[in-house]
Structure formats: structure tokens, C-alpha cells
Design an enzyme around this catalytic site. Structure first.
Site, PDB file in Angstrom:
ATOM      1  N   ARG A  51       2.118  -7.250  -8.954  1.00  0.00           N
ATOM      2  CA  ARG A  51       2.410  -6.600  -7.669  1.00  0.00           C
ATOM      3  C   ARG A  51       2.467  -7.578  -6.501  1.00  0.00           C
ATOM      4  O   ARG A  51       2.830  -7.196  -5.398  1.00  0.00           O
ATOM      5  CB  ARG A  51       1.394  -5.477  -7.386  1.00  0.00           C
ATOM      6  CG  ARG A  51      -0.039  -5.953  -7.183  1.00  0.00           C
ATOM      7  CD  ARG A  51      -0.964  -4.783  -6.859  1.00  0.00           C
ATOM      8  NE  ARG A  51      -2.324  -5.231  -6.535  1.00  0.00           N
ATOM      9  CZ  ARG A  51      -3.222  -4.493  -5.909  1.00  0.00           C
ATOM     10  NH1 ARG A  51      -2.934  -3.262  -5.544  1.00  0.00           N
ATOM     11  NH2 ARG A  51      -4.435  -4.959  -5.661  1.00  0.00           N
TER      12      ARG A  51
ATOM     13  N   ASP B 290     -11.660   8.921  -7.985  1.00  0.00           N
ATOM     14  CA  ASP B 290     -11.198   7.703  -8.655  1.00  0.00           C
ATOM     15  C   ASP B 290     -11.602   7.825 -10.126  1.00  0.00           C
ATOM     16  O   ASP B 290     -12.724   7.496 -10.505  1.00  0.00           O
ATOM     17  CB  ASP B 290     -11.849   6.475  -7.981  1.00  0.00           C
ATOM     18  CG  ASP B 290     -11.194   5.169  -8.406  1.00  0.00           C
ATOM     19  OD1 ASP B 290     -10.302   5.205  -9.279  1.00  0.00           O
ATOM     20  OD2 ASP B 290     -11.581   4.116  -7.857  1.00  0.00           O
TER      21      ASP B 290
ATOM     22  N   HIS C  91       1.145   2.393 -10.503  1.00  0.00           N
ATOM     23  CA  HIS C  91       0.214   2.909  -9.494  1.00  0.00           C
ATOM     24  C   HIS C  91       0.945   3.830  -8.511  1.00  0.00           C
ATOM     25  O   HIS C  91       1.081   3.519  -7.319  1.00  0.00           O
ATOM     26  CB  HIS C  91      -0.397   1.711  -8.761  1.00  0.00           C
ATOM     27  CG  HIS C  91      -1.676   2.003  -8.049  1.00  0.00           C
ATOM     28  ND1 HIS C  91      -1.803   3.015  -7.125  1.00  0.00           N
ATOM     29  CD2 HIS C  91      -2.882   1.398  -8.125  1.00  0.00           C
ATOM     30  CE1 HIS C  91      -3.042   3.007  -6.659  1.00  0.00           C
ATOM     31  NE2 HIS C  91      -3.715   2.041  -7.253  1.00  0.00           N
TER      32      HIS C  91
ATOM     33  N   GLU D 205      -1.520   7.821 -11.863  1.00  0.00           N
ATOM     34  CA  GLU D 205      -1.138   6.490 -12.318  1.00  0.00           C
ATOM     35  C   GLU D 205      -1.175   6.378 -13.840  1.00  0.00           C
ATOM     36  O   GLU D 205      -2.243   6.175 -14.423  1.00  0.00           O
ATOM     37  CB  GLU D 205      -2.109   5.460 -11.718  1.00  0.00           C
ATOM     38  CG  GLU D 205      -2.343   5.624 -10.234  1.00  0.00           C
ATOM     39  CD  GLU D 205      -3.582   4.878  -9.733  1.00  0.00           C
ATOM     40  OE1 GLU D 205      -4.009   3.895 -10.373  1.00  0.00           O
ATOM     41  OE2 GLU D 205      -4.142   5.289  -8.702  1.00  0.00           O
TER      42      GLU D 205
ATOM     43  N   ARG E  48       0.869  -1.193   0.000  1.00  0.00           N
ATOM     44  CA  ARG E  48       0.000   0.000   0.000  1.00  0.00           C
ATOM     45  C   ARG E  48       0.899   1.235   0.000  1.00  0.00           C
ATOM     46  O   ARG E  48       1.353   1.715   1.030  1.00  0.00           O
ATOM     47  CB  ARG E  48      -0.898  -0.015   1.248  1.00  0.00           C
ATOM     48  CG  ARG E  48      -1.776   1.213   1.401  1.00  0.00           C
ATOM     49  CD  ARG E  48      -2.868   1.304   0.374  1.00  0.00           C
ATOM     50  NE  ARG E  48      -3.761   0.150   0.424  1.00  0.00           N
ATOM     51  CZ  ARG E  48      -4.486  -0.256  -0.625  1.00  0.00           C
ATOM     52  NH1 ARG E  48      -4.436   0.396  -1.785  1.00  0.00           N
ATOM     53  NH2 ARG E  48      -5.276  -1.311  -0.514  1.00  0.00           N
TER      54      ARG E  48
ATOM     55  N   GLN F 128      -7.830  -8.303  -8.228  1.00  0.00           N
ATOM     56  CA  GLN F 128      -7.716  -6.873  -8.535  1.00  0.00           C
ATOM     57  C   GLN F 128      -6.266  -6.496  -8.852  1.00  0.00           C
ATOM     58  O   GLN F 128      -5.352  -6.804  -8.092  1.00  0.00           O
ATOM     59  CB  GLN F 128      -8.236  -6.094  -7.312  1.00  0.00           C
ATOM     60  CG  GLN F 128      -7.809  -4.663  -7.226  1.00  0.00           C
ATOM     61  CD  GLN F 128      -8.994  -3.698  -7.241  1.00  0.00           C
ATOM     62  OE1 GLN F 128     -10.028  -3.963  -7.840  1.00  0.00           O
ATOM     63  NE2 GLN F 128      -8.837  -2.581  -6.583  1.00  0.00           N
TER      64      GLN F 128
HETATM   65  O1  LIG Z   1      -6.787  -1.352  -3.031  1.00  0.00           O
HETATM   66  P1  LIG Z   1      -6.079  -1.560  -4.342  1.00  0.00           P
HETATM   67  O2  LIG Z   1      -6.389  -2.885  -4.970  1.00  0.00           O
HETATM   68  O3  LIG Z   1      -4.597  -1.328  -4.214  1.00  0.00           O
HETATM   69  O4  LIG Z   1      -6.628  -0.451  -5.325  1.00  0.00           O
HETATM   70  C1  LIG Z   1      -6.549   0.883  -4.991  1.00  0.00           C
HETATM   71  C2  LIG Z   1      -7.208   1.741  -6.065  1.00  0.00           C
HETATM   72  O5  LIG Z   1      -6.440   1.679  -7.237  1.00  0.00           O
HETATM   73  C3  LIG Z   1      -6.854   2.596  -8.250  1.00  0.00           C
HETATM   74  O6  LIG Z   1      -5.990   2.495  -9.323  1.00  0.00           O
HETATM   75  C4  LIG Z   1      -8.254   2.242  -8.672  1.00  0.00           C
HETATM   76  O7  LIG Z   1      -8.696   3.149  -9.657  1.00  0.00           O
HETATM   77  C5  LIG Z   1      -9.170   2.262  -7.465  1.00  0.00           C
HETATM   78  O8  LIG Z   1     -10.474   1.874  -7.864  1.00  0.00           O
HETATM   79  C6  LIG Z   1      -8.635   1.337  -6.386  1.00  0.00           C
HETATM   80  O9  LIG Z   1      -9.473   1.446  -5.238  1.00  0.00           O
END
Ligand SMILES: O=P(O)(O)OC[C@H]1O[C@@H](O)[C@H](O)[C@@H](O)[C@@H]1O
Length: 332
Positions: A109, A241, A196, A307, A80, A104
Site C-alpha cells: 500500500r 476490530d 482493506h 476486508e 486512508r 503495519q
Molecule cells: O491505520 P491502518 O494501519 O490503516 O490500520 C487500520 C486498521 O486496519 C484494520 O484492518 C485492522 O484490523 C485495525 O487493527 C487497524 O487499526
């Protein structure tokens, strides 16, 4: 060979009289990350888990990336903060046959990458920075369908032969991350790629984003409504977002830069190479509250995700072909 991080530093970084001082590249004691420092003092740290850049400091030691205090750096979860690499799917894609089984943001990653080596200003002779005698260091990382560190979810749900090379290049005033995704198999695949980046800011309410005027965007906090960015520069005052698709200027090869300013002073310029989208994300209060690895909870005030990615459409990569994309973040 890279040196161990705990090895005492040589008294001088330039061992050859007449040659400019070189960057140092070391492994952390636990082998979890690679640390590079320029002779001018700037540094970068890349965790092998996800090839995630987790720190980028200027010569005065000032951190440029936001990293959650609760980020998992032990390989148990995506990091994070910093710069996680998103591949081969942005978000989830339940209706896309090839990636619907993936979690997701894919598996890049959450896989352990291999450190492939470094090149410094001496050997990176074609690099623009070295041409101007600026010190530079480039770190290369690799992940492929045969890598031992590949997240098992990839083997289970993405049965393609691929090879990723991710390069992190540090110059005194900029950081470039670039990716080459090669299809090593006999079948074509479709992918999305995104970097990201969690930029560190002092106070999100003082931040202005420039360079997205008239860009179309998908507003993910408004049920995916497609809108046009009318007000520019724009500020962040709540959960944001958005997936932008900035128009390219006619006759101009390069994608337009996005600038992040704070208190009226330009701070970061983000340029893109072959990445046609820019996601702008800030979770704000409630979303930050809901993320266990987001600490402190008011940390959203100190970050803005800008990003660069190729996520608006699927990138078809034929057998033997490759997709390439890069971002450069320049300190202003
Ligand atoms: O919690 P994650 O999987 O790291 O994603 C964080 C965010 O990443 C962003 O790139 C997305 O557009 C968001 O929708 C998402 O909440």
C-alpha cells in the site's frame, strides 16, 4: 495506450459501428491515477500509489467507497480510505521471522505500482459479464521485487523475489479486485493478503451485517479474545476490530457471502475467492480522533471496513508458486 484525462472525449464511445461501446481508460494529468469509465456511466479510479482504488461510482455518480478528506494521495503515506492492498503482513508480526521488520500492513500500500494495461468486454471474452454482454473493464497493476516504485522498506526487510499482479474489474453492478502473488525466487516465503475495503454507508447506526453467523472471530478490541458470532445480523455501536474466520459450508466450494444492509435494505454483497477471513473494522470516536489522516472526525459514521483476506494463517508460497485471492463487491 491510454488517453490523457484532459483530452476531450470522443463524441461517441463506440468508434466501430455494430460493436458495443467500449469503456474509456485515461491517466490523470499528473500521472498519479488511472480512471476507467464504462459506457453505462460507472467509474473507478485507481491511484498508482498502493494500486489503491480511491473511487468507485455507480451510473448516477453515487460514490460507493469512503475516502478520508485528509487522505494523503501524494505517495507520502498509505491512503486512508478506498481499497488499500495489504501485503505481505496484516497488522504487524513481531514474532514472525520473515515479516517482523515490516511496517503495519506491509509495503504494497506504500509502493508505487505500474499500470500494466486494460482489457475491456471485447477482449475479456472469458469474463462472465462479457458473456452476458455487459460492459466491463479490467485494469492490471504490477509490483515486483525489481520495481523502481517498491517501498525501500521492502528491500530492507523482505529480501524475497516476488511479483504481484493486482486486477481491478468494473462491471455495471460490481467491482472485483484480485491478486496473484508469485514467488519468483529460489526460497519459499510466507505471506498474508487482505483487501482493506472502506465501504461508504449513510449512517453506521443503521447498518446490519449478515453472513457471519456462528463464525469464530478474534476480537482485537478485547485483547484478542476468540469469540463466536452469535447475534446475526449484527450492528456496529462502538469501536469494532474483528478478524472473522467464517466456516465453509460442507460440500460448497465458495466462501459464504457477507451482506451489508442499511435501514433494512441490502446494499453490498461481498464475496470472496480463496480468502478465508473477513475483517470488520470501524474506529468509532476515539480511534478516529487519534488518526491525523482521518477527516472529518465523525467520518466513522459514513464508513464500514469489510476486508476479505487470508490473514488468519500464513500462506506459504514455494519457489515458482503463487497465491491467488479475490473479492467481488456487488451493489444490491
Ligand atoms: O491505520 P491502518 O494501519 O490503516 O490500520 C487500520 C486498521 O486496519 C484494520 O484492518 C485492522 O484490523 C485495525 O487493527 C487497524 O487499526
Amino acid at each position: 495506450m491510454v488517453e490523457r484525462a484532459n483530452k476531450p472525449k470522443p463524441p461517441t464511445l463506440s468508434s466501430t459501428p455494430g460493436l458495443p461501446p467500449q469503456a474509456t481508460v485515461t491517466f490523470s494529468e499528473d500521472n498519479s491515477r488511472v480512471v476507467a469509465e464504462l459506457p453505462t456511466g460507472e467509474s473507478v479510479q485507481v491511484l498508482l500509489h498502493g494500486a489503491t482504488v480511491i473511487s468507485w461510482k455507480d451510473a448516477s455518480g453515487d460514490e460507493k467507497l469512503w475516502l478520508s478528506d485528509a487522505a494523503k494521495l501524494d505517495g507520502s503515506k498509505a491512503v486512508r480510505g478506498g481499497i488499500p492492498v495489504v501485503f505481505p503482513v496484516f497488522g504487524t508480526a513481531p514474532t514472525h521471522p520473515q515479516t517482523k521488520g515490516l511496517p503495519q500492513h506491509g509495503f504494497a500500500r506504500t509502493s508505487r505500482w505500474e499500470f500494466l494495461g486494460k482489457s475491456t468486454s471485447e477482449s475479456a471474452a472469458d469474463d462472465k459479464a462479457s458473456a452476458s454482454n455487459e460492459p466491463t473493464v479490467k485494469l492490471d497493476f504490477g509490483l515486483s521485487s525489481g520495481s523502481p516504485g517498491l517501498d525501500p522498506v521492502a528491500r530492507a526487510h523482505w529480501p524475497f523475489r516476488f511479483n504481484l499482479i493486482y486486477s481491478v474489474t468494473l462491471n455495471p453492478s460490481s467491482l472485483t479486485t484480485s491478486i496473484v502473488a508469485t514467488n519468483d525466487g529460489a526460497e519459499s516465503f510466507e505471506c498474508q493478503v487482505l483487501m482493506h475495503t472502506y465501504l461508504r454507508v449513510n449512517d453506521i447506526t443503521k447498518v446490519e451485517i449478515q453472513g457471519l453467523s456462528n463464525a469464530f472471530y478474534t476480537d482485537k478490541v478485547d485483547a484478542g479474545a476468540v469469540k463466536t458470532q452469535t447475534s446475526t445480523p449484527f450492528t456496529i455501536a462502538g469501536e469494532t476490530d474483528r478478524v472473522y474466520t467464517p466456516a465453509k459450508e460442507e460440500g460448497v466450494e465458495e466462501e459464504a457471502a457477507v451482506t451489508v444492509a442499511e435501514q433494512g435494505r441490502p446494499k453490498y454483497r461481498v464475496t470472496r475467492d480463496n480468502l478465508s477471513n473477513v475483517v470488520v473494522w470501524n474506529p468509532w470516536t476515539d480511534k478516529a480522533q487519534g488518526m491525523a489522516d482521518f477527516e472529518p472526525k465523525d467520518g466513522f459514521r459514513k464508513m464500514l471496513c469489510v476486508e476479505p483476506g487470508a490473514v488468519g494463517a500464513w500462506q506459504a508460497v514455494e519457489a515458482g508458486d503463487a497465491f491467488e485471492g479475490a473479492q467481488t463487491i456487488t451493489l444490491l
